[in-house]
Design an enzyme around this catalytic site. Structure first.
Site, PDB file in Angstrom:
ATOM      1  N   GLN A   1       0.853  -1.198   0.000  1.00  0.00           N
ATOM      2  CA  GLN A   1       0.000   0.000   0.000  1.00  0.00           C
ATOM      3  C   GLN A   1       0.886   1.245   0.000  1.00  0.00           C
ATOM      4  O   GLN A   1       1.527   1.543   1.014  1.00  0.00           O
ATOM      5  CB  GLN A   1      -0.867  -0.042   1.258  1.00  0.00           C
ATOM      6  CG  GLN A   1      -1.791   1.139   1.441  1.00  0.00           C
ATOM      7  CD  GLN A   1      -2.697   0.950   2.667  1.00  0.00           C
ATOM      8  OE1 GLN A   1      -2.382   0.177   3.575  1.00  0.00           O
ATOM      9  NE2 GLN A   1      -3.811   1.645   2.703  1.00  0.00           N
ATOM     10  N   GLY A   2       0.917   1.956  -1.116  1.00  0.00           N
ATOM     11  CA  GLY A   2       1.774   3.144  -1.231  1.00  0.00           C
ATOM     12  C   GLY A   2       0.985   4.416  -0.999  1.00  0.00           C
ATOM     13  O   GLY A   2       0.676   5.146  -1.941  1.00  0.00           O
ATOM     14  N   TYR A   3       0.663   4.673   0.255  1.00  0.00           N
ATOM     15  CA  TYR A   3      -0.054   5.909   0.602  1.00  0.00           C
ATOM     16  C   TYR A   3       0.927   6.927   1.216  1.00  0.00           C
ATOM     17  O   TYR A   3       1.130   7.996   0.690  1.00  0.00           O
ATOM     18  CB  TYR A   3      -1.149   5.627   1.643  1.00  0.00           C
ATOM     19  CG  TYR A   3      -2.464   5.072   1.124  1.00  0.00           C
ATOM     20  CD1 TYR A   3      -2.570   4.472  -0.118  1.00  0.00           C
ATOM     21  CD2 TYR A   3      -3.613   5.151   1.916  1.00  0.00           C
ATOM     22  CE1 TYR A   3      -3.778   3.949  -0.551  1.00  0.00           C
ATOM     23  CE2 TYR A   3      -4.828   4.641   1.480  1.00  0.00           C
ATOM     24  CZ  TYR A   3      -4.911   4.046   0.248  1.00  0.00           C
ATOM     25  OH  TYR A   3      -6.105   3.534  -0.168  1.00  0.00           O
TER      26      TYR A   3
ATOM     27  N   GLU B   1      -9.704  -1.252   5.742  1.00  0.00           N
ATOM     28  CA  GLU B   1      -8.586  -1.477   6.657  1.00  0.00           C
ATOM     29  C   GLU B   1      -9.016  -1.252   8.100  1.00  0.00           C
ATOM     30  O   GLU B   1      -8.623  -1.967   9.001  1.00  0.00           O
ATOM     31  CB  GLU B   1      -7.443  -0.517   6.301  1.00  0.00           C
ATOM     32  CG  GLU B   1      -6.224  -0.678   7.181  1.00  0.00           C
ATOM     33  CD  GLU B   1      -5.024   0.109   6.669  1.00  0.00           C
ATOM     34  OE1 GLU B   1      -5.211   1.001   5.816  1.00  0.00           O
ATOM     35  OE2 GLU B   1      -3.910  -0.164   7.127  1.00  0.00           O
TER      36      GLU B   1
ATOM     37  N   SER C   1      -3.717   7.042  13.287  1.00  0.00           N
ATOM     38  CA  SER C   1      -3.226   7.139  14.673  1.00  0.00           C
ATOM     39  C   SER C   1      -4.396   7.325  15.643  1.00  0.00           C
ATOM     40  O   SER C   1      -5.513   7.652  15.237  1.00  0.00           O
ATOM     41  CB  SER C   1      -2.265   8.329  14.791  1.00  0.00           C
ATOM     42  OG  SER C   1      -3.013   9.528  14.661  1.00  0.00           O
TER      43      SER C   1
END
Ligand SMILES: Cc1cc2nc3c(=O)[nH]c(=O)nc-3n(C[C@H](O)[C@H](O)[C@H](O)COP(=O)(O)OP(=O)(O)OC[C@H]3O[C@@H](n4cnc5c(N)ncnc54)[C@H](O)[C@@H]3O)c2cc1C
Length: 390
Positions: free
Chosen positions: A131-133, A249, A370
């Protein structure tokens, strides 16, 4: 709310349990208990073989629609599978990013050609996804992504950097958020691109973690290429797709992790009994709190399940990530206090599994949103409070 599983569900549970027991006593016995918290980067080839075995036996894509090769089983059975998986101490999954994040994203936003090209290889355990976020300047503030993609001669050419990309080193493909129009407002100029990882324009630099492992990496794109058709949700339509993936997710895919948490708590209790820490009233109280927290998580997961019939996450689901992340971080601290003097590290020592657990759990309150961001989500979307300053 019906808290019982149906007779069919229980039958399914028996089948899963039997298969896992056989497989993990035979060819894959060495994988039992491996690849979990802080151990994700180990035994990669062996775990890929395991994923293929799961695929061949029909255990991948349980809730995926039949037309995409799934079994269209109810969510309850997917949860049962995950529960039994954790109970059997089966190895940490390598294919979960493809199976639980990209797959559902493609059902919702992908073209038929994309589904036909990518879904079967996720189900067979042949292709792995990352996952390239996140980028150095875009984590919580994801809309700030700066990685650029430009269309040239029928291909996207990508330049920029991603960071904290889990499993990048072992993945064939990445779903990356790239800025495709810098002149549009920031949420509107982003596209969701599917990019092959094994090419000269991509450099992967693993980042060593406090556990000693390196399951995530910096990924540098220097003129990396992908086909024009590998954009999901249309050019500049990536924001809504990215948010869709994040909902998977933060929601359904975290449902059944409590069983692996229960295994960890069991290990802590066993050690506390063995080394006498269980005599300490404060430790006993924290163990009891942890046990109660596990039950609360299970009840909340069941509540989510009954409310998720339409596939949409309820308001209550929004507390899930905050609750489990905080609980798990506290469990790591409890593990260290139970270890006592044995928890003190000395150079060259191998980590005790509970030390590894403690070090790993420091990240739980950061990734997949977070704790602070989760609180914002609960405040604004679940409770309807006014938006805070950005
Ligand atoms: C183990 C691990 C695996 C990861 N895997 C991936 C991956 O595979 N792919 C990927 O793309 N990313 C991944 N990440 C990155 C993760 O998504 C980011 O770390 C996370 O989104 C936080 O972003 P950041 O690190 O840039 O911190 P920042 O966004 O810079 O936040 C710093 C601090 O400020 C707080 N903060 C920020 N904005 C606000 C606000 N509006 N209100 C209140 N507080 C705020 C945060 O809560 C945090 O405490 C992973 C991270 C970890 C730890």
């Amino acid at each position: 709310m019906d808290l019982n599983f149906s007779p069919e569900d229980e039958q399914f549970r028996e089948a899963v349990r039997g298969w896992l027991e056989d497989a993990l006593s035979g060819e894959f016995a060495a994988l039992r208990g491996r690849g979990g918290a802080g151990d994700q980067g180990e035994l990669i080839e062996e775990r890929k073989a395991w994923e293929k075995a799961l695929g061949a036996a029909g255990w991948l894509g349980l809730s995926w629609p039949k037309q995409y090769g799934g079994r269209a089983l109810p969510l309850t059975q997917e949860v049962i599978f995950n529960e039994e998986y954790a109970r059997a101490n089966a190895p940490g999954r390598l294919g979960h990013i493809g199976e639980t994040l990209l797959g559902p994203t493609l059902f919702a936003f992908g073209t038929e050609a994309q589904k036909a090209r990518f879904l079967p290889k996720i189900l067979s355990g042949e292709e792995y996804w990352c996952q390239g976020y996140s980028e150095p300047g875009a984590g919580s503030d994801l809309a700030n992504v700066q990685c650029r993609a430009v269309l040239k001669d029928g291909q996207w050419e990508i330049t920029g950097q991603k960071i904290w990309t889990s499993m990048a080193e072992w993945s064939e493909w990445c779903f990356a958020l790239c800025r495709t129009d810098p002149n549009l407002p920031r949420h509107k100029g982003i596209s969701y691109l599917l990019v092959p990882m094994n090419q000269p324009g991509i450099t992967i630099r693993p980042i060593e973690q406090i556990t000693g492992g390196a399951e995530f990496a910096e990924v540098f794109f220097e003129g990396a290429k992908t086909a024009e058709a590998n954009v999901v949700g249309g050019v500049n339509g990536g924001w809504k797709v990215a948010m869709g993936t994040l909902a998977f997710e933060r929601g359904a895919s975290t449902l059944a992790q409590q069983l692996s948490f229960a295994n960890e708590l069991d290990a802590i209790i066993a050690l506390a009994k063995e080394n006498g820490a269980a005599q300490d009233p404060l430790i006993r109280q924290r163990i009891a709190d942890a046990w109660a927290g596990l039950r609360i998580m299970r009840l909340n997961a069941l509540r989510m399940l009954t409310q998720m019939e339409g596939g949409v996450l309820s308001r209550e689901a929004m507390i899930t990530k905050l609750y489990w992340a905080t609980w798990h971080r506290d469990l790591g601290e409890l593990a260290m206090d139970v270890l006592g003097d044995d928890g003190i590290l000395q150079a060259g020592d191998a980590l005790h599994p509970l030390q590894r657990l403690f070090l790993w759990t420091r990240c739980d309150t950061i990734y997949a949103g977070s704790n602070q961001i989760q609180r914002n989500i609960i405040a604004e979307r679940a409770l309807g409070l006014p938006r805070g300053p950005r």
